[in-house]
Design an enzyme around this catalytic site. Sequence first.
Site, PDB file in Angstrom:
ATOM      1  N   LYS A  53      -6.997   2.225  -2.625  1.00  0.00           N
ATOM      2  CA  LYS A  53      -6.648   1.799  -1.998  1.00  0.00           C
ATOM      3  C   LYS A  53      -6.784   2.868  -0.875  1.00  0.00           C
ATOM      4  O   LYS A  53      -7.332   1.860   0.830  1.00  0.00           O
ATOM      5  CB  LYS A  53      -5.490   0.642  -1.746  1.00  0.00           C
ATOM      6  CG  LYS A  53      -5.030  -0.107  -0.175  1.00  0.00           C
ATOM      7  CD  LYS A  53      -5.771  -0.707   0.129  1.00  0.00           C
ATOM      8  CE  LYS A  53      -4.768  -1.099   1.328  1.00  0.00           C
ATOM      9  NZ  LYS A  53      -6.010  -2.030   2.466  1.00  0.00           N
ATOM     10  N   LYS A  62       0.054   5.632   8.701  1.00  0.00           N
ATOM     11  CA  LYS A  62       0.761   6.221   7.144  1.00  0.00           C
ATOM     12  C   LYS A  62      -0.675   5.925   5.795  1.00  0.00           C
ATOM     13  O   LYS A  62      -0.687   6.820   5.281  1.00  0.00           O
ATOM     14  CB  LYS A  62       1.817   4.358   6.783  1.00  0.00           C
ATOM     15  CG  LYS A  62       2.115   4.281   5.334  1.00  0.00           C
ATOM     16  CD  LYS A  62       1.427   3.808   4.245  1.00  0.00           C
ATOM     17  CE  LYS A  62       1.534   1.836   5.044  1.00  0.00           C
ATOM     18  NZ  LYS A  62       0.742   1.413   4.119  1.00  0.00           N
ATOM     19  N   THR A 108       0.933  -1.465  -0.183  1.00  0.00           N
ATOM     20  CA  THR A 108       0.363   0.019  -0.110  1.00  0.00           C
ATOM     21  C   THR A 108       0.956   0.772   0.341  1.00  0.00           C
ATOM     22  O   THR A 108       1.165   1.310   1.116  1.00  0.00           O
ATOM     23  CB  THR A 108      -0.847  -0.019   1.676  1.00  0.00           C
ATOM     24  OG1 THR A 108      -1.320  -1.177   0.987  1.00  0.00           O
ATOM     25  CG2 THR A 108      -1.871   1.334   1.579  1.00  0.00           C
TER      26      THR A 108
HETATM   27  N1  LIG Z   1      -1.377  -6.791   7.634  1.00  0.00           N
HETATM   28  C1  LIG Z   1      -2.428  -6.375   6.748  1.00  0.00           C
HETATM   29  O1  LIG Z   1      -3.524  -6.555   7.714  1.00  0.00           O
HETATM   30  C2  LIG Z   1      -2.458  -5.053   5.736  1.00  0.00           C
HETATM   31  C3  LIG Z   1      -1.572  -4.970   5.116  1.00  0.00           C
HETATM   32  N2  LIG Z   1      -1.445  -4.057   3.536  1.00  0.00           N
HETATM   33  C4  LIG Z   1      -0.403  -3.700   3.658  1.00  0.00           C
HETATM   34  O2  LIG Z   1       0.861  -4.804   3.183  1.00  0.00           O
HETATM   35  C5  LIG Z   1       1.868  -3.725   3.230  1.00  0.00           C
HETATM   36  C6  LIG Z   1       1.965  -5.280   3.974  1.00  0.00           C
HETATM   37  O3  LIG Z   1       2.130  -4.674   5.631  1.00  0.00           O
HETATM   38  P1  LIG Z   1       2.511  -5.594   6.383  1.00  0.00           P
HETATM   39  O4  LIG Z   1       2.957  -7.516   5.739  1.00  0.00           O
HETATM   40  O5  LIG Z   1       0.757  -6.037   7.357  1.00  0.00           O
HETATM   41  O6  LIG Z   1       3.465  -5.100   7.140  1.00  0.00           O
HETATM   42  P2  LIG Z   1       4.896  -5.725   7.459  1.00  0.00           P
HETATM   43  O7  LIG Z   1       5.090  -4.604   9.163  1.00  0.00           O
HETATM   44  O8  LIG Z   1       4.628  -7.146   8.684  1.00  0.00           O
HETATM   45  O9  LIG Z   1       6.153  -5.982   6.794  1.00  0.00           O
HETATM   46  C7  LIG Z   1       6.721  -5.146   6.447  1.00  0.00           C
HETATM   47  C8  LIG Z   1       7.356  -5.656   5.402  1.00  0.00           C
HETATM   48  O10 LIG Z   1       8.463  -4.678   4.398  1.00  0.00           O
HETATM   49  C9  LIG Z   1       9.712  -5.430   4.768  1.00  0.00           C
HETATM   50  N3  LIG Z   1      10.251  -3.730   5.080  1.00  0.00           N
HETATM   51  C10 LIG Z   1      10.161  -2.882   5.748  1.00  0.00           C
HETATM   52  N4  LIG Z   1      11.404  -1.282   5.275  1.00  0.00           N
HETATM   53  C11 LIG Z   1      11.707  -2.262   5.181  1.00  0.00           C
HETATM   54  C12 LIG Z   1      13.033  -1.730   3.613  1.00  0.00           C
HETATM   55  N5  LIG Z   1      13.430  -0.209   4.597  1.00  0.00           N
HETATM   56  N6  LIG Z   1      13.922  -2.260   3.597  1.00  0.00           N
HETATM   57  C13 LIG Z   1      13.203  -3.627   2.634  1.00  0.00           C
HETATM   58  N7  LIG Z   1      12.035  -4.379   3.531  1.00  0.00           N
HETATM   59  C14 LIG Z   1      11.959  -3.152   4.259  1.00  0.00           C
HETATM   60  C15 LIG Z   1       9.641  -6.195   5.976  1.00  0.00           C
HETATM   61  O11 LIG Z   1      10.978  -6.720   6.290  1.00  0.00           O
HETATM   62  P3  LIG Z   1      11.403  -6.728   7.739  1.00  0.00           P
HETATM   63  O12 LIG Z   1      10.956  -8.417   8.063  1.00  0.00           O
HETATM   64  O13 LIG Z   1      13.020  -6.998   7.430  1.00  0.00           O
HETATM   65  O14 LIG Z   1      11.084  -6.065   8.699  1.00  0.00           O
HETATM   66  C16 LIG Z   1       8.581  -6.937   5.900  1.00  0.00           C
HETATM   67  O15 LIG Z   1       9.182  -7.533   5.000  1.00  0.00           O
HETATM   68  C17 LIG Z   1       1.889  -2.427   4.207  1.00  0.00           C
HETATM   69  O16 LIG Z   1       2.209  -1.591   3.214  1.00  0.00           O
HETATM   70  C18 LIG Z   1       0.059  -2.839   4.323  1.00  0.00           C
HETATM   71  O17 LIG Z   1      -0.042  -1.455   4.696  1.00  0.00           O
HETATM   72  C19 LIG Z   1      -2.331  -4.442   2.900  1.00  0.00           C
HETATM   73  C20 LIG Z   1      -3.836  -5.082   3.568  1.00  0.00           C
HETATM   74  C21 LIG Z   1      -3.788  -5.165   4.683  1.00  0.00           C
HETATM   75  O1  LIG Z   2      -5.369  -2.699   4.657  1.00  0.00           O
HETATM   76  C1  LIG Z   2      -5.924  -3.701   5.700  1.00  0.00           C
HETATM   77  C2  LIG Z   2      -6.449  -4.192   5.154  1.00  0.00           C
HETATM   78  O2  LIG Z   2      -7.207  -4.185   5.880  1.00  0.00           O
HETATM   79  O3  LIG Z   2      -7.551  -3.826   4.079  1.00  0.00           O
END
Ligand SMILES: NC(=O)C1=CN([C@@H]2O[C@H](COP(=O)(O)OP(=O)(O)OC[C@H]3O[C@@H](n4cnc5c(N)ncnc54)[C@H](OP(=O)(O)O)[C@@H]3O)[C@@H](O)[C@H]2O)C=CC1
Ligand SMILES: O=CC(=O)O
Length: 342
Positions: free
Chosen positions: A219, A287, A144
Amino acid sequence: MAAASFLLSPRVTLPLRRGSRLLVSCSATSSSSSSDAAGGVGFQGRVGFLGLGIMGAPMASNLIKAGCDITVWNRTKSKCDPLLSLGAKMAPYRFESSPARVASSCDVTFAMLADPESAFEVACGANGAAEGMAAGKGYVDVSTVDDATSKLIGKRITSTGASFLEAPVSGSKKPAEDGLLIFLTAGDESLYKRVAPLLDVMGKSRFYLGDVGNGAAMKLVVNMVMGSMMVSFAEGLLLSEKVGLDSNTVVEVISQGAINAPMFSLKGPSMVKAAYPTAFPLKHQQKDLRLALALAESVSQPIPTAAAANELYKVAKSLGLADHDFSAVIEALKAKVQSSQH
Ligand SMILES: NC(=O)C1=CN([C@@H]2O[C@H](COP(=O)(O)OP(=O)(O)OC[C@H]3O[C@@H](n4cnc5c(N)ncnc54)[C@H](OP(=O)(O)O)[C@@H]3O)[C@@H](O)[C@H]2O)C=CC1
Ligand SMILES: O=CC(=O)O
């Protein structure tokens, strides 16, 4: 999984009902027999997956379980281990693994990163995916982010001759685990059609929305509504408590009425117990509100309710709740109540 094949009209996605899931499925350009040999889901080729957090890990896992040839990368390498146990690969061992290595060894690469900064870094930074891209390859960013970041990433990826699709998802940890996400895609339409069988493994429906930026905007609109709804729900729970009502009964009453939402029934009972097991991290909800506010600003649209909600998520972050579920925003309200009593 056998793919139900049908012709996709340009820019239109038709949901089909299969079993109990609304599912859109289409055949890849290859014949079903050759694609089945390549993975059994109607996609031919190797798939890269960058970012194995709360969402990325179950999404990649579902692709592996469906028989796809998956190569994974994550900044924190230990998060690759469960996926490797399921049969995923790392990029060629003789090189240090990197997004570029994954992209160069795969036909299509997905990225599920935290925020605009990390999505840009992983795609366009040093050893980023773009360095491994070339004509014939595809990059699908399911993170996102805001439309400007998505366009920048798309520009860099397509400058290599590769194709780009943005495809943020609606749906949280459980829908990701169950393969029931909703994909909001925009960008290269032939890449959309090519990866449709993969999206159908990970999701229950998909929308093709046209030019890059439209998926990101969709989104952000959805999550702006969600963030405000959660704050309103939290206010209701606290008010009910204050006036002597049973909060569990409030959750039950809401669940039977016109404002029923799965989110309230799912999160309400644990919010009443002040428990916030992380499905959607609060920092990501904040965010998304921040990015939605910027989107609204870009078209001079006032969104006062979302702006107020954003302030509350910022307070919650300052209370150390960034990595808790976003339902922990109720704690920011509790803190406000306490400070108003002193
Ligand atoms: N959780 C949810 O319910 C939902 C989330 N989203 C969106 O999906 C995306 C991921 O969410 P989610 O999986 O929950 O988040 P997490 O925080 O669990 O995972 C984030 C990921 O991004 C990586 N990351 C963060 N910073 C960096 C960097 N500087 N360089 C490389 N890799 C990086 C992390 O790596 P590392 O493991 O090393 O930290 C990890 O793999 C977000 O944009 C969120 O808004 C969308 C729908 C639903
Ligand atoms: O981004 C979060 C979700 O639940 O969709």
